[in-house]
Design a protein around this motif. Structure first.
Motif, mmCIF file in Angstrom:
data_model
loop_
_atom_site.group_PDB
_atom_site.id
_atom_site.type_symbol
_atom_site.label_atom_id
_atom_site.label_comp_id
_atom_site.label_asym_id
_atom_site.label_seq_id
_atom_site.Cartn_x
_atom_site.Cartn_y
_atom_site.Cartn_z
ATOM 1 N N THR A 57 29.489 -18.252 6.506
ATOM 2 C CA THR A 57 28.533 -19.112 6.161
ATOM 3 C C THR A 57 28.663 -19.838 4.887
ATOM 4 O OG1 THR A 57 25.889 -19.487 5.968
ATOM 5 C CG2 THR A 57 26.914 -17.147 5.108
ATOM 6 N N LYS A 58 28.125 -21.220 4.660
ATOM 7 C CA LYS A 58 28.449 -21.589 3.631
ATOM 8 C C LYS A 58 27.156 -21.546 2.613
ATOM 9 C CE LYS A 58 30.604 -25.649 5.729
ATOM 10 N NZ LYS A 58 30.679 -25.281 7.203
ATOM 11 N N ARG A 59 26.160 -20.772 3.070
ATOM 12 C CA ARG A 59 24.978 -20.476 2.314
ATOM 13 C C ARG A 59 25.322 -19.572 1.210
ATOM 14 N NH1 ARG A 59 20.562 -18.354 6.368
ATOM 15 N NH2 ARG A 59 22.524 -17.898 7.515
ATOM 16 N N LEU A 60 26.694 -18.752 1.278
ATOM 17 C CA LEU A 60 27.361 -18.079 0.374
ATOM 18 C C LEU A 60 27.611 -18.899 -1.156
ATOM 19 C CD1 LEU A 60 29.505 -15.590 2.326
ATOM 20 C CD2 LEU A 60 27.225 -15.046 1.266
ATOM 21 N N GLY A 61 27.643 -20.250 -0.935
ATOM 22 C CA GLY A 61 27.904 -20.931 -2.119
ATOM 23 C C GLY A 61 26.681 -21.587 -2.738
ATOM 24 N N MET A 62 25.656 -21.099 -2.424
ATOM 25 C CA MET A 62 24.343 -21.558 -2.936
ATOM 26 C C MET A 62 24.016 -21.439 -4.368
ATOM 27 S SD MET A 62 21.725 -21.095 0.598
ATOM 28 C CE MET A 62 20.340 -21.495 -0.353
ATOM 29 N N MET A 63 24.107 -20.092 -4.479
ATOM 30 C CA MET A 63 23.746 -19.674 -5.934
ATOM 31 C C MET A 63 24.914 -20.141 -7.139
ATOM 32 S SD MET A 63 22.965 -15.858 -7.461
ATOM 33 C CE MET A 63 21.565 -15.585 -6.456
ATOM 34 N N ASN A 64 25.993 -20.482 -6.750
ATOM 35 C CA ASN A 64 26.944 -21.014 -7.749
ATOM 36 C C ASN A 64 26.548 -22.298 -7.916
ATOM 37 O OD1 ASN A 64 29.555 -22.912 -8.333
ATOM 38 N ND2 ASN A 64 30.386 -20.582 -8.502
ATOM 39 N N PRO B 243 28.205 -12.837 -5.624
ATOM 40 C CA PRO B 243 28.888 -12.144 -6.497
ATOM 41 C C PRO B 243 28.005 -11.886 -7.772
ATOM 42 C CG PRO B 243 30.042 -14.092 -5.868
ATOM 43 C CD PRO B 243 28.649 -14.137 -5.257
ATOM 44 N N LEU B 244 28.238 -10.561 -8.337
ATOM 45 C CA LEU B 244 27.298 -10.187 -9.699
ATOM 46 C C LEU B 244 27.536 -11.060 -10.783
ATOM 47 C CD1 LEU B 244 25.439 -7.982 -10.657
ATOM 48 C CD2 LEU B 244 27.553 -6.835 -11.555
ATOM 49 N N PRO B 245 28.605 -11.687 -11.119
ATOM 50 C CA PRO B 245 28.387 -12.872 -12.158
ATOM 51 C C PRO B 245 27.583 -14.012 -11.784
ATOM 52 C CG PRO B 245 30.668 -12.314 -11.930
ATOM 53 C CD PRO B 245 29.895 -11.498 -10.750
ATOM 54 N N GLU B 246 27.492 -14.292 -10.810
ATOM 55 C CA GLU B 246 26.451 -15.322 -10.540
ATOM 56 C C GLU B 246 24.986 -14.950 -10.315
ATOM 57 O OE1 GLU B 246 27.346 -17.137 -6.660
ATOM 58 O OE2 GLU B 246 29.282 -17.780 -7.055
ATOM 59 N N GLN B 247 24.790 -13.664 -10.011
ATOM 60 C CA GLN B 247 23.627 -13.197 -10.088
ATOM 61 C C GLN B 247 23.195 -12.990 -11.588
ATOM 62 O OE1 GLN B 247 22.284 -9.821 -7.510
ATOM 63 N NE2 GLN B 247 24.092 -9.978 -6.432
ATOM 64 N N ILE B 248 23.959 -12.611 -12.369
ATOM 65 C CA ILE B 248 23.558 -12.450 -14.082
ATOM 66 C C ILE B 248 23.233 -13.856 -14.667
ATOM 67 C CG2 ILE B 248 24.650 -11.957 -16.231
ATOM 68 C CD1 ILE B 248 26.261 -9.896 -14.766
ATOM 69 N N THR B 249 24.161 -15.064 -14.392
ATOM 70 C CA THR B 249 23.694 -16.234 -14.639
ATOM 71 C C THR B 249 22.215 -16.683 -14.065
ATOM 72 O OG1 THR B 249 26.070 -16.731 -14.939
ATOM 73 C CG2 THR B 249 24.525 -18.760 -14.822
ATOM 74 N N TYR B 250 22.220 -16.493 -12.859
ATOM 75 C CA TYR B 250 21.024 -16.963 -12.109
ATOM 76 C C TYR B 250 19.722 -16.380 -12.828
ATOM 77 C CZ TYR B 250 17.327 -17.428 -8.491
ATOM 78 O OH TYR B 250 16.343 -17.833 -7.580
ATOM 79 N N LYS B 251 19.805 -14.881 -13.003
ATOM 80 C CA LYS B 251 18.802 -14.292 -13.571
ATOM 81 C C LYS B 251 18.357 -14.704 -14.950
ATOM 82 C CE LYS B 251 17.372 -11.287 -10.210
ATOM 83 N NZ LYS B 251 16.081 -10.992 -9.726
ATOM 84 N N TYR B 252 19.588 -15.117 -15.789
ATOM 85 C CA TYR B 252 19.247 -15.637 -16.910
ATOM 86 C C TYR B 252 18.369 -16.982 -17.083
ATOM 87 C CZ TYR B 252 20.581 -18.305 -21.188
ATOM 88 O OH TYR B 252 20.797 -19.108 -22.315
#
Length: 396
Positions: A161-168, A203-212
């Motif tokens: 799924t391309k939805r995996l690219g949403m958070m980036n 990916p965790l790095p993306e989650q960290i940036t998102y939460k920030y």
């Protein structure tokens, strides 16, 4: 790298045939070493590229080579380079739409959108003739086209799924919206991620940036509990080797926690060169309003540049609260003369406050729930509750 343009195009073709999105993204990245190859600086590469690649990959590569050409001019033509990068982003959208049940090209999308943001920032800094934020906003529109395709991909399996690219993409958009001060545009993006079944699979790095960024936005909405939760996640999961990133998170996490009544440890602040907050915490703890104002005044530029000046100013009411609590402890009565509070302010060096202003300060503290009671104007007294008149800040 690559030597000739034919070698470069052959390598791109190989990456495409092997569905190697990472390699393809590297071939299109402005951070890769191939950008130093003068043989790739071509003003009109379309016919040459068409001999090797099929649409819409050929449009992505042609636009990329034009970007290299415009950046190689003296001086660099950033505006034209941005225009071609936007064209590359449009071609990536067509590629995403063409690949119905595949997501191998997501790394390519990441690199194209990242470079689009960098070029937009370069245009904002070096070009004239448009309003501040205009180019970045246009870049965000291009990225949103990619985001819509990814968010709408509901047919593919979890692995494809391309939805995996949403958070980036959301993180890229956050960086733009915060930069141009359009935080209201973050709300639908946050809602899209919250409703995504893969929100814990990114990916965790993306989650960290998102939460920030979500934590910072929560602060502007005065949702300090939510801000602390998101920023704490970002700080805890950010690796220690990224000390500058952890420090950046703390700049927002510390004042948010202080507003909830948690004062920071000096050792933590010392480790990340943020002793400013230790000084503020000391003044807050003892209710020293004058010292608090002096610290804020001395570090005004830093606080404004960090975007937390107004947030720190909100801490001042906690300083007042702690000072006035001392009046209550000393007097040991639930009917406190308003003149005592004015005297307390003058004792800590605040001499430019009138009795009416002291009334206003206490009225605000009552409204915010920091003091339980009411003002009796007829008797010029503050009547506080017999049960917990100064509730713990953590409970507010």
């Amino acid at each position: 790298m690559f030597g000739t343009v034919n070698n470069y195009l052959s390598s791109v073709l190989s990456a495409t045939d092997e569905y190697d999105g990472e390699a393809l993204g590297t071939h299109i990245s402005l951070r890769d070493v191939h950008v130093q190859n003068h043989n790739l600086y071509i003003a009109q590469p379309e016919k040459l590229v068409e001999r090797f690649l099929k649409p819409p990959i050929d449009d992505v590569v042609s636009a990329h080579l034009k970007v290299l050409y415009h950046l190689a001019q003296e001086p660099p033509n950033y505006m034209e380079a941005y225009t071609q990068q936007a064209a590359a982003c449009g071609a990536v959208v067509r590629l995403l739409q063409q690949l119905k049940d595949e997501n191998w090209c997501l790394p390519l999308m990441y690199r194209v959108c990242l470079d689009l943001r960098y070029l937009a920032q370069a245009c904002e800094k070096r070009c004239r003739g448009f309003n501040p934020g205009h180019v970045l906003e246009k870049a965000a529109d291009c990225m949103m086209a990619c985001f819509r395709v990814c968010a709408a991909d509901g047919r593919a399996s979890e692995e494809e799924t391309k939805r995996l690219g949403m958070m980036n993409l959301v993180n890229q958009l956050f960086k733009i919206y915060f930069r141009i001060n359009k935080l209201h545009l973050c709300k639908p993006l946050i809602r899209a991620i919250d409703n995504c079944v893969f929100k814990d699979s990114f990916p965790l790095p993306e989650q960290i940036t998102y939460k920030y960024f979500v934590g910072r936005r929560a602060m502007f909405d005065s949702n300090y509990q939510g801000a602390v939760e998101d920023l704490s996640f970002a700080f805890t999961n950010c690796p220690d080797r990224f000390a500058s990133n952890k420090r950046l998170i703390l700049i927002y996490l510390v004042p948010a926690k202080m507003l909830l009544g948690y004062l920071p440890a000096k050792s933590l602040l010392q480790r990340y060169d943020l002793l400013l907050f230790h000084d503020l915490a000391l003044a807050l703890r003892v209710g020293n309003v004058k010292r608090f104002d002096e610290i804020v005044r001395d570090h005004e530029r830093v606080l404004i540049r960090s975007g937390i000046y107004l947030l720190v100013q909100k801490l001042k009411f906690m300083v007042y609260r702690n000072l006035f609590k001392k009046v209550f402890i000393i007097r040991q009565t639930h009917q406190l003369d308003m003149d005592d509070f004015l005297a307390a302010l003058q004792f800590v060096g605040v001499t430019d406050v009138s009795l009416n202003e002291a009334h206003c300060i206490i009225a605000n503290l009552i409204y915010d729930g920091k003091i339980k009671g009411y003002i009796s104007h007829a008797h010029n007294k503050l009547v506080v509750s017999k049960q917990n008149p100064f509730p713990p800040l953590i409970s507010l």
